[in-house]
Design a protein around this motif. Structure first.
Motif, PDB file in Angstrom:
ATOM      1  N   GLN A 119      12.273   9.166   6.420  1.00 43.91           N
ATOM      2  CA  GLN A 119      11.639  10.347   7.007  1.00 43.91           C
ATOM      3  C   GLN A 119      10.664  11.032   6.045  1.00 43.91           C
ATOM      4  O   GLN A 119       9.821  11.818   6.484  1.00 43.91           O
ATOM      5  CB  GLN A 119      12.723  11.342   7.444  1.00 43.91           C
ATOM      6  CG  GLN A 119      13.580  10.833   8.584  1.00 43.91           C
ATOM      7  CD  GLN A 119      14.613  11.855   9.028  1.00 43.91           C
ATOM      8  OE1 GLN A 119      14.756  12.901   8.408  1.00 43.91           O
ATOM      9  NE2 GLN A 119      15.323  11.546  10.115  1.00 43.91           N
ATOM     10  N   GLN A 120      10.749  10.742   4.715  1.00 40.75           N
ATOM     11  CA  GLN A 120       9.906  11.445   3.747  1.00 40.75           C
ATOM     12  C   GLN A 120       8.955  10.539   2.971  1.00 40.75           C
ATOM     13  O   GLN A 120       7.852  10.962   2.615  1.00 40.75           O
ATOM     14  CB  GLN A 120      10.791  12.197   2.737  1.00 40.75           C
ATOM     15  CG  GLN A 120      11.626  13.298   3.359  1.00 40.75           C
ATOM     16  CD  GLN A 120      12.497  14.001   2.322  1.00 40.75           C
ATOM     17  OE1 GLN A 120      12.820  13.430   1.286  1.00 40.75           O
ATOM     18  NE2 GLN A 120      12.859  15.237   2.611  1.00 40.75           N
ATOM     19  N   PHE A 121       9.365   9.294   2.711  1.00 40.55           N
ATOM     20  CA  PHE A 121       8.595   8.443   1.808  1.00 40.55           C
ATOM     21  C   PHE A 121       8.354   7.065   2.432  1.00 40.55           C
ATOM     22  O   PHE A 121       9.078   6.626   3.322  1.00 40.55           O
ATOM     23  CB  PHE A 121       9.329   8.246   0.475  1.00 40.55           C
ATOM     24  CG  PHE A 121       9.573   9.524  -0.278  1.00 40.55           C
ATOM     25  CD1 PHE A 121       8.568  10.100  -1.045  1.00 40.55           C
ATOM     26  CD2 PHE A 121      10.813  10.153  -0.211  1.00 40.55           C
ATOM     27  CE1 PHE A 121       8.798  11.276  -1.744  1.00 40.55           C
ATOM     28  CE2 PHE A 121      11.043  11.322  -0.906  1.00 40.55           C
ATOM     29  CZ  PHE A 121      10.033  11.892  -1.680  1.00 40.55           C
ATOM     30  N   VAL A 122       7.327   6.410   1.851  1.00 39.05           N
ATOM     31  CA  VAL A 122       7.053   5.000   2.099  1.00 39.05           C
ATOM     32  C   VAL A 122       7.304   4.273   0.782  1.00 39.05           C
ATOM     33  O   VAL A 122       6.836   4.699  -0.291  1.00 39.05           O
ATOM     34  CB  VAL A 122       5.614   4.767   2.581  1.00 39.05           C
ATOM     35  CG1 VAL A 122       5.297   3.266   2.635  1.00 39.05           C
ATOM     36  CG2 VAL A 122       5.404   5.394   3.941  1.00 39.05           C
ATOM     37  N   TYR A 123       8.071   3.173   0.851  1.00 36.52           N
ATOM     38  CA  TYR A 123       8.423   2.404  -0.337  1.00 36.52           C
ATOM     39  C   TYR A 123       7.736   1.043  -0.269  1.00 36.52           C
ATOM     40  O   TYR A 123       7.597   0.460   0.821  1.00 36.52           O
ATOM     41  CB  TYR A 123       9.937   2.186  -0.432  1.00 36.52           C
ATOM     42  CG  TYR A 123      10.740   3.462  -0.483  1.00 36.52           C
ATOM     43  CD1 TYR A 123      11.166   3.991  -1.694  1.00 36.52           C
ATOM     44  CD2 TYR A 123      11.081   4.128   0.695  1.00 36.52           C
ATOM     45  CE1 TYR A 123      11.922   5.157  -1.741  1.00 36.52           C
ATOM     46  CE2 TYR A 123      11.820   5.293   0.658  1.00 36.52           C
ATOM     47  CZ  TYR A 123      12.244   5.812  -0.555  1.00 36.52           C
ATOM     48  OH  TYR A 123      12.984   6.958  -0.599  1.00 36.52           O
ATOM     49  N   GLY A 124       7.317   0.529  -1.433  1.00 37.35           N
ATOM     50  CA  GLY A 124       6.685  -0.768  -1.492  1.00 37.35           C
ATOM     51  C   GLY A 124       7.271  -1.629  -2.606  1.00 37.35           C
ATOM     52  O   GLY A 124       7.663  -1.113  -3.661  1.00 37.35           O
ATOM     53  N   LEU A 125       7.334  -2.929  -2.361  1.00 33.38           N
ATOM     54  CA  LEU A 125       7.802  -3.891  -3.357  1.00 33.38           C
ATOM     55  C   LEU A 125       6.837  -5.070  -3.359  1.00 33.38           C
ATOM     56  O   LEU A 125       6.648  -5.725  -2.331  1.00 33.38           O
ATOM     57  CB  LEU A 125       9.218  -4.366  -3.047  1.00 33.38           C
ATOM     58  CG  LEU A 125       9.795  -5.341  -4.074  1.00 33.38           C
ATOM     59  CD1 LEU A 125      10.173  -4.598  -5.354  1.00 33.38           C
ATOM     60  CD2 LEU A 125      11.018  -6.064  -3.520  1.00 33.38           C
ATOM     61  N   ILE A 126       6.214  -5.326  -4.526  1.00 36.02           N
ATOM     62  CA  ILE A 126       5.297  -6.445  -4.668  1.00 36.02           C
ATOM     63  C   ILE A 126       5.863  -7.357  -5.745  1.00 36.02           C
ATOM     64  O   ILE A 126       6.060  -6.926  -6.899  1.00 36.02           O
ATOM     65  CB  ILE A 126       3.881  -5.991  -5.059  1.00 36.02           C
ATOM     66  CG1 ILE A 126       3.321  -5.012  -4.001  1.00 36.02           C
ATOM     67  CG2 ILE A 126       2.947  -7.184  -5.192  1.00 36.02           C
ATOM     68  CD1 ILE A 126       3.445  -3.586  -4.363  1.00 36.02           C
ATOM     69  N   GLU A 127       6.166  -8.594  -5.370  1.00 35.32           N
ATOM     70  CA  GLU A 127       6.690  -9.591  -6.302  1.00 35.32           C
ATOM     71  C   GLU A 127       5.565 -10.590  -6.590  1.00 35.32           C
ATOM     72  O   GLU A 127       5.152 -11.347  -5.699  1.00 35.32           O
ATOM     73  CB  GLU A 127       7.902 -10.303  -5.699  1.00 35.32           C
ATOM     74  CG  GLU A 127       9.081  -9.368  -5.435  1.00 35.32           C
ATOM     75  CD  GLU A 127      10.234 -10.074  -4.741  1.00 35.32           C
ATOM     76  OE1 GLU A 127      11.179 -10.491  -5.430  1.00 35.32           O
ATOM     77  OE2 GLU A 127      10.168 -10.207  -3.484  1.00 35.32           O
ATOM     78  N   VAL A 128       5.086 -10.584  -7.833  1.00 36.85           N
ATOM     79  CA  VAL A 128       3.897 -11.358  -8.207  1.00 36.85           C
ATOM     80  C   VAL A 128       4.308 -12.526  -9.094  1.00 36.85           C
ATOM     81  O   VAL A 128       5.098 -12.360 -10.039  1.00 36.85           O
ATOM     82  CB  VAL A 128       2.885 -10.462  -8.955  1.00 36.85           C
ATOM     83  CG1 VAL A 128       1.657 -11.284  -9.371  1.00 36.85           C
ATOM     84  CG2 VAL A 128       2.475  -9.291  -8.071  1.00 36.85           C
ATOM     85  N   GLN A 129       3.763 -13.710  -8.769  1.00 36.75           N
ATOM     86  CA  GLN A 129       3.941 -14.897  -9.592  1.00 36.75           C
ATOM     87  C   GLN A 129       2.767 -14.956 -10.584  1.00 36.75           C
ATOM     88  O   GLN A 129       1.608 -15.088 -10.185  1.00 36.75           O
ATOM     89  CB  GLN A 129       3.973 -16.154  -8.719  1.00 36.75           C
ATOM     90  CG  GLN A 129       5.011 -16.127  -7.619  1.00 36.75           C
ATOM     91  CD  GLN A 129       6.425 -16.145  -8.172  1.00 36.75           C
ATOM     92  OE1 GLN A 129       6.693 -16.820  -9.177  1.00 36.75           O
ATOM     93  NE2 GLN A 129       7.326 -15.412  -7.537  1.00 36.75           N
ATOM     94  N   ASP A 130       3.046 -14.880 -11.873  1.00 37.68           N
ATOM     95  CA  ASP A 130       1.982 -14.822 -12.876  1.00 37.68           C
ATOM     96  C   ASP A 130       2.501 -15.442 -14.176  1.00 37.68           C
ATOM     97  O   ASP A 130       3.562 -15.057 -14.671  1.00 37.68           O
ATOM     98  CB  ASP A 130       1.553 -13.374 -13.112  1.00 37.68           C
ATOM     99  CG  ASP A 130       0.258 -13.283 -13.898  1.00 37.68           C
ATOM    100  OD1 ASP A 130      -0.194 -14.317 -14.420  1.00 37.68           O
ATOM    101  OD2 ASP A 130      -0.269 -12.159 -13.987  1.00 37.68           O
ATOM    102  N   ASN A 131       1.722 -16.409 -14.722  1.00 37.03           N
ATOM    103  CA  ASN A 131       2.163 -17.075 -15.947  1.00 37.03           C
ATOM    104  C   ASN A 131       1.722 -16.352 -17.218  1.00 37.03           C
ATOM    105  O   ASN A 131       2.086 -16.734 -18.328  1.00 37.03           O
ATOM    106  CB  ASN A 131       1.656 -18.517 -15.986  1.00 37.03           C
ATOM    107  CG  ASN A 131       0.139 -18.589 -15.860  1.00 37.03           C
ATOM    108  OD1 ASN A 131      -0.549 -17.571 -15.838  1.00 37.03           O
ATOM    109  ND2 ASN A 131      -0.365 -19.813 -15.768  1.00 37.03           N
TER     110      ASN A 131
END
Length: 668
Positions: A119-131
């Motif tokens: 009701q108050q926030f938007v959450y984000g999760l980004i999982e990046v593949q990087d060598n």
């Protein structure tokens, strides 16, 4: 069928117990009615929500797309947060949110992006593949670093890694970049790259998304040059619409208390769900609530809706976790596009009803126990008082007494028992007074008439000495006979009166009955040699309480009476019989029977039932005053025995019986 007062009260209490049982039954009936009413109300509400949904679809061309009711591969669904989220850069809390992933391949494995909201926030999760992870060391020198560039509808955000666990969040403006302090973002390295987790207020989030990943491998390269490893997009370098709860505000405005509204698309995927049937912390949660927090619904219930147009079911009838479920499909452009499912429970009503039920039951049982204790207490008092009266009357009955002795008891109160006691005591007192008057009358008559009788006798004797003819002499003889009979009657009455007083004063002791009977029967054989006396003891060895002399007098009078009425068989049978609860002594003689209505009066004073043809007095005299059996009854009473007469079943004789209750004799 007659019942004792205890059983009557017991059945009355059973009837009282039916009151809480009836209340319990009535509440169960009421519970069934509210369940039926809830089911019907749920169907009506479903029709309302179904109609509103169809109207919105018709009037708002973007609504179906926003609600994912139409196939749209370019839409980004923002899931509803179901558990706590700690913004720490780790993906462990994000396991339930595996659907609606955005992916881009910038390495061997694709990078992923997920969005959720509350009701108050938007959450984000980004999982990046990087060598090779490049951090931002000096922002002012324009150094290149691994960067995320996001636009959630209100301008671009730049999320750059400063160090493990730290990020720099800035917003692009026409004149440059400005930090955004209201957005929390954390960067954590992983084995194959890194994870970015952020939380933004809903006020900063719009209805579209553009997400770009800048992957830098050489930190000395200047920003935005051709030496970047790559620029990768999650949204194909364009904006995709966000399917968020704010687009469904028409549903959120409804307060769904103990209800849950679920909307699915044509594939069964849950695109919207709001409300809870039961609180999460409820003590009782139904085990068959299969639709709670599910991603997809495809079961017999939904298939039945598609087949029939609508369907409804009830679950856990009669239980606190009862709930009703109803569903209906809807169409877009003439095609079945999804389902509207409404569920409603009665948890609060059932809790209140259960509380009322148990309180009512407890109160009824408490009242029943209170009444039971009062009734038992009153019954105990009644039984004790009745037992006192019963014991006195039984003692009087066993002793064949003329009255009940109330001298040693007193029953107080103002109820029926005390009134009965007062009435019995009053009539007993009158009986005692009458008996006393009779005794005094006999004594006074005996005293007053002795002298006149003596004078009459003397006069008759003087007349007898005169010179009388034969007729006059006969008259003198008749007068003398009548006078002798009258004198004998007064003598016997006085004797009986004195004997009754002496019987009441004699001291009692236990004696062996069998030995006394053997001795007496032997003496009877000498006194009446023409009569055969048969004694049957049957190995009965008992003691009774009394005196041997008085008992012998009593038996003498009974035997004398039997001898007087014995027929030509000249046999008298004396038997002693021991039963489980009584001891009986019988004297039987063959001869004429006693009339049935005279069996109860044969022991009364001055009562004689002899007939001229069978009156054979054993004393040789022709007079009988009915005193023998009366005195026998007095002595039997003193020995706690009940005396009575019976005719034989073969109509060939009479038996005089003495009966002792079990408590009035002892076994040797």
């Amino acid at each position: 069928m007659k019942l004792a007062i205890s059983w009557k009260v017991f059945f009355l209490l059973l009837l009282l117990l039916l009151i809480p049982v009836a209340n319990w039954y009535a509440l169960n009936i009421y519970q069934q009615q509210i369940e039926i009413s809830n089911t019907e109300t749920n169907k009506q509400l479903l029709n309302s929500y179904h109609g509103l949904l169809l109207k919105l679809i018709q009037e708002d061309s973007n609504f179906a797309e926003q609600m994912s009711l139409q196939k749209n591969a370019k839409q980004v669904v923002v899931a509803k947060r179901e558990g706590p989220i700690l913004v720490d850069g780790f993906a462990d809390e994000w396991f339930p949110y595996q659907d609606n992933l955005l992916q881009t391949r910038n390495d061997t494995n694709p990078s992923q992006m997920r969005l959720i909201e509350d009701q108050q926030f938007v959450y984000g999760l980004i999982e990046v593949q990087d060598n090779h992870v490049i951090y931002l060391n000096n922002q002012n020198q324009g150094q290149s670093s691994d960067t995320l560039r996001l636009d959630l509808g209100y301008g671009y955000w730049l999320l750059q890694a400063v160090a493990p666990g730290r990020m720099n969040v800035q917003r692009e403006f026409g004149s440059g970049l400005k930090p955004i302090n209201s957005i929390v973002a954390v960067w954590q390295e992983t084995k194959n790259g890194y994870v970015v987790e952020f939380r933004a207020p809903k006020l900063l989030v719009g209805d579209k998304l553009n997400a770009v990943l800048y992957d830098v491998d050489n930190q000395e390269l200047s920003n935005y040059n051709d030496k970047y490893q790559g620029v990768f997009t999650f949204t194909n370098f364009s904006y995709l619409p966000l399917a968020r709860e704010k687009n469904n505000a028409w549903l959120l405005a409804n307060e769904l208390n103990q209800k849950r509204l679920t909307i699915t698309n044509q594939t069964g995927q849950v695109i919207y769900q709001v409300g809870d049937l039961f609180p999460i912390n409820a003590a009782t949660m139904p085990t068959n609530d299969r639709y709670r927090s599910v991603k997809k619904i495809d079961d017999a219930f939904t298939r039945s809706i598609y087949q029939n147009g609508s369907h409804s079911e009830d679950f856990n009838q009669g239980s606190i976790d009862f709930y009703a479920r109803a569903g209906k499909f809807f169409q877009i452009n003439g095609e079945q596009s999804g389902l509207v499912i409404l569920e409603s429970s009665l948890l609060e009503e059932k809790r209140l009803l259960g509380t009322i039920k148990w309180w009512l039951w407890a109160f009824s049982v408490l009242i029943w126990l209170l009444i039971l204790s009062m009734v038992i207490s009153q019954i105990s008092k009644y039984r004790k008082r009745i037992a006192v009266l019963n014991d006195l009357t039984e003692q009087a009955n066993e002793a064949d007494a003329d009255a009940v002795d109330f001298s040693n008891i007193e029953i107080d109160g103002h109820d029926e028992i005390s009134q009965l006691y007062e009435n019995m005591a009053y009539y007993n007192q009158r009986l005692e007074q009458r008996r006393g008057h009779q005794q005094k009358l006999l004594a006074r008559l005996n005293h007053e008439l002795r002298t006149p009788l003596a004078i009459i006798g003397s006069s008759i004797d003087n007349l007898a000495l005169s010179d009388l003819d034969e007729g006059d002499q006969q008259l003198i003889d008749n007068a003398r006979t009548g006078l002798e009979r009258l004198s004998l009657s007064f003598s016997r009455l006085s004797e009986a009166n004195r004997l009754e007083d002496s019987i009441d004063k004699v001291e009692l002791e236990w004696f062996v009955l069998g030995q006394l009977l053997e001795s007496l029967v032997t003496s009877y054989g000498h006194a009446w040699p023409d009569i055969s006396f048969n004694l049957n003891l049957d190995d009965v060895d008992v003691k009774v309480r009394g005196t041997e002399d008085l008992f012998a007098q009593m038996l003498d009078k009974i035997i004398s009476n039997a001898v007087d009425f014995c027929d030509d068989r000249k046999t008298i049978i004396i038997s002693l019989e021991l039963n489980k609860s009584s001891l009986q002594l019988s004297v039987f003689n063959y001869g004429p029977m006693i009339e049935q209505d005279k069996l109860q009066t044969v022991f009364n004073l001055m009562e004689s039932h002899r007939k001229k043809d069978n009156a054979i007095p054993s004393s040789g005299k022709t007079s009988n005053l009915g005193l023998g059996l009366y005195l026998a009854r007095l002595i039997a009473r003193r020995h706690k025995a009940k005396i009575f007469a019976t005719n034989s079943e073969n109509n060939d004789g009479v038996s005089f019986n003495l009966l002792w209750a079990k408590k009035n004799f002892r076994l040797q």
